[in-house]
Design an enzyme around this catalytic site. Sequence first.
Site, PDB file in Angstrom:
ATOM      1  N   PRO A   2       4.161  -1.777   1.768  1.00  0.00           N
ATOM      2  CA  PRO A   2       5.626  -1.743   1.670  1.00  0.00           C
ATOM      3  C   PRO A   2       6.096  -0.519   0.876  1.00  0.00           C
ATOM      4  O   PRO A   2       5.426  -0.075  -0.041  1.00  0.00           O
ATOM      5  CB  PRO A   2       5.959  -3.031   0.895  1.00  0.00           C
ATOM      6  CG  PRO A   2       4.742  -3.862   0.952  1.00  0.00           C
ATOM      7  CD  PRO A   2       3.587  -2.937   1.107  1.00  0.00           C
ATOM      8  N   GLU A   3       7.248  -0.013   1.262  1.00  0.00           N
ATOM      9  CA  GLU A   3       7.825   1.120   0.551  1.00  0.00           C
ATOM     10  C   GLU A   3       8.746   0.580  -0.546  1.00  0.00           C
ATOM     11  O   GLU A   3       9.071  -0.607  -0.580  1.00  0.00           O
ATOM     12  CB  GLU A   3       8.630   1.977   1.534  1.00  0.00           C
ATOM     13  CG  GLU A   3       7.915   2.210   2.842  1.00  0.00           C
ATOM     14  CD  GLU A   3       7.398   3.622   3.030  1.00  0.00           C
ATOM     15  OE1 GLU A   3       7.915   4.534   2.377  1.00  0.00           O
ATOM     16  OE2 GLU A   3       6.466   3.806   3.833  1.00  0.00           O
ATOM     17  N   LYS A  51       7.144   0.274  -6.949  1.00  0.00           N
ATOM     18  CA  LYS A  51       6.774  -0.795  -6.022  1.00  0.00           C
ATOM     19  C   LYS A  51       6.297  -2.046  -6.747  1.00  0.00           C
ATOM     20  O   LYS A  51       5.736  -2.948  -6.115  1.00  0.00           O
ATOM     21  CB  LYS A  51       5.696  -0.290  -5.069  1.00  0.00           C
ATOM     22  CG  LYS A  51       6.183   0.855  -4.197  1.00  0.00           C
ATOM     23  CD  LYS A  51       5.114   1.237  -3.212  1.00  0.00           C
ATOM     24  CE  LYS A  51       5.376   2.613  -2.635  1.00  0.00           C
ATOM     25  NZ  LYS A  51       4.254   3.032  -1.801  1.00  0.00           N
ATOM     26  N   ASN A 166       4.026   5.486   3.001  1.00  0.00           N
ATOM     27  CA  ASN A 166       3.538   6.328   4.077  1.00  0.00           C
ATOM     28  C   ASN A 166       4.586   6.615   5.156  1.00  0.00           C
ATOM     29  O   ASN A 166       4.549   7.651   5.792  1.00  0.00           O
ATOM     30  CB  ASN A 166       2.308   5.668   4.700  1.00  0.00           C
ATOM     31  CG  ASN A 166       1.335   6.703   5.196  1.00  0.00           C
ATOM     32  OD1 ASN A 166       1.166   7.741   4.566  1.00  0.00           O
ATOM     33  ND2 ASN A 166       0.722   6.449   6.330  1.00  0.00           N
ATOM     34  N   ARG A 260      -4.597   8.445   4.889  1.00  0.00           N
ATOM     35  CA  ARG A 260      -3.368   7.829   5.408  1.00  0.00           C
ATOM     36  C   ARG A 260      -2.872   8.649   6.589  1.00  0.00           C
ATOM     37  O   ARG A 260      -3.020   9.872   6.617  1.00  0.00           O
ATOM     38  CB  ARG A 260      -2.286   7.808   4.305  1.00  0.00           C
ATOM     39  CG  ARG A 260      -2.730   7.191   2.984  1.00  0.00           C
ATOM     40  CD  ARG A 260      -3.079   5.715   3.114  1.00  0.00           C
ATOM     41  NE  ARG A 260      -1.975   4.926   3.615  1.00  0.00           N
ATOM     42  CZ  ARG A 260      -0.966   4.491   2.856  1.00  0.00           C
ATOM     43  NH1 ARG A 260      -0.916   4.759   1.571  1.00  0.00           N
ATOM     44  NH2 ARG A 260      -0.003   3.779   3.393  1.00  0.00           N
TER      45      ARG A 260
END
Length: 283
Positions: A2-3, A51, A166, A260
């Site tokens: 999650p961002e 986060k 990402n 990534r």
Amino acid sequence: MPEGDTIFRAARTLHRALAGKTVVRFESMLPALDRLEIAGRTIDRVSTAGKHLLMHFSGDLVLRTHMRMNGSWHIYRPGERWQRPRRDMRVVIATDEYEAVGFSIPEAELIASRDLRRHDDLRKLGPDLLADTFDAAEAMRRLRERGEIAIADALLNQRVMAGIGNVYKSEVLFLCRINPATQVRDLDDAQLASIVETAARLLRLNVSEGVAPMTTYTGFRRTTRRDDPKERLWVYGRARLPCRRCGTPVSIRKQGTDARLTYWCSTCQPHVGTGLQARPGGV
Ligand SMILES: [Zn+2]
């Protein structure tokens, strides 16, 4: 993963459901959370730091959770059927009205709120893109300290700026027309400033009410809310599809120590110096 904006939205939802209410039941599969009594405490507020999600209880206690790749918080009415299997449950915090269930959360701990400032992970976070006090100059300074690394990797480093994951990594660089492999030292101040400003703008936009999560591209039909998240993005998840600006097939490559995925347009984000060559469609 999650961002920052996803965590921020989750915290806001949890806050609205739980703040001011008393915990009537607490369950956890995580041994680290067993040592203190949670039932009977009031949930004062739910906030974020980058986060990290922070649930503040009465009696000077904070539950810090981090979702990493697969964790999530859900809110249910008592008795409502869970959308994930019970074996994924890690934490349940129930009030008379709601049940907050943390699924597959790999990282959770209880901390005295006076110790939050000294907490190792939180103390080292870079400026929080979603904080009212976001310090763009400090973010620039921290980027400059990492001149040797690729800008895409620098953006994922939560000690540079907190909140980018990402998806926004690829989206921000596309919007700024910067090749993801560019070393930070090869970017001038105006370019770095535009990256910081764009990241802050996108994350803020995405925590406003009524915007579908992770929207960077609204296309021509601005009134249509599209269901597929990838339809709301410029390049992320769109490998080999035509660039929305120029039609060049979007490139994809594994990048950085964690390999990534990075998406970019080799035409809109031309390569300068050494780094990623255009390889449309190749990983
Ligand atoms: Zn393009």
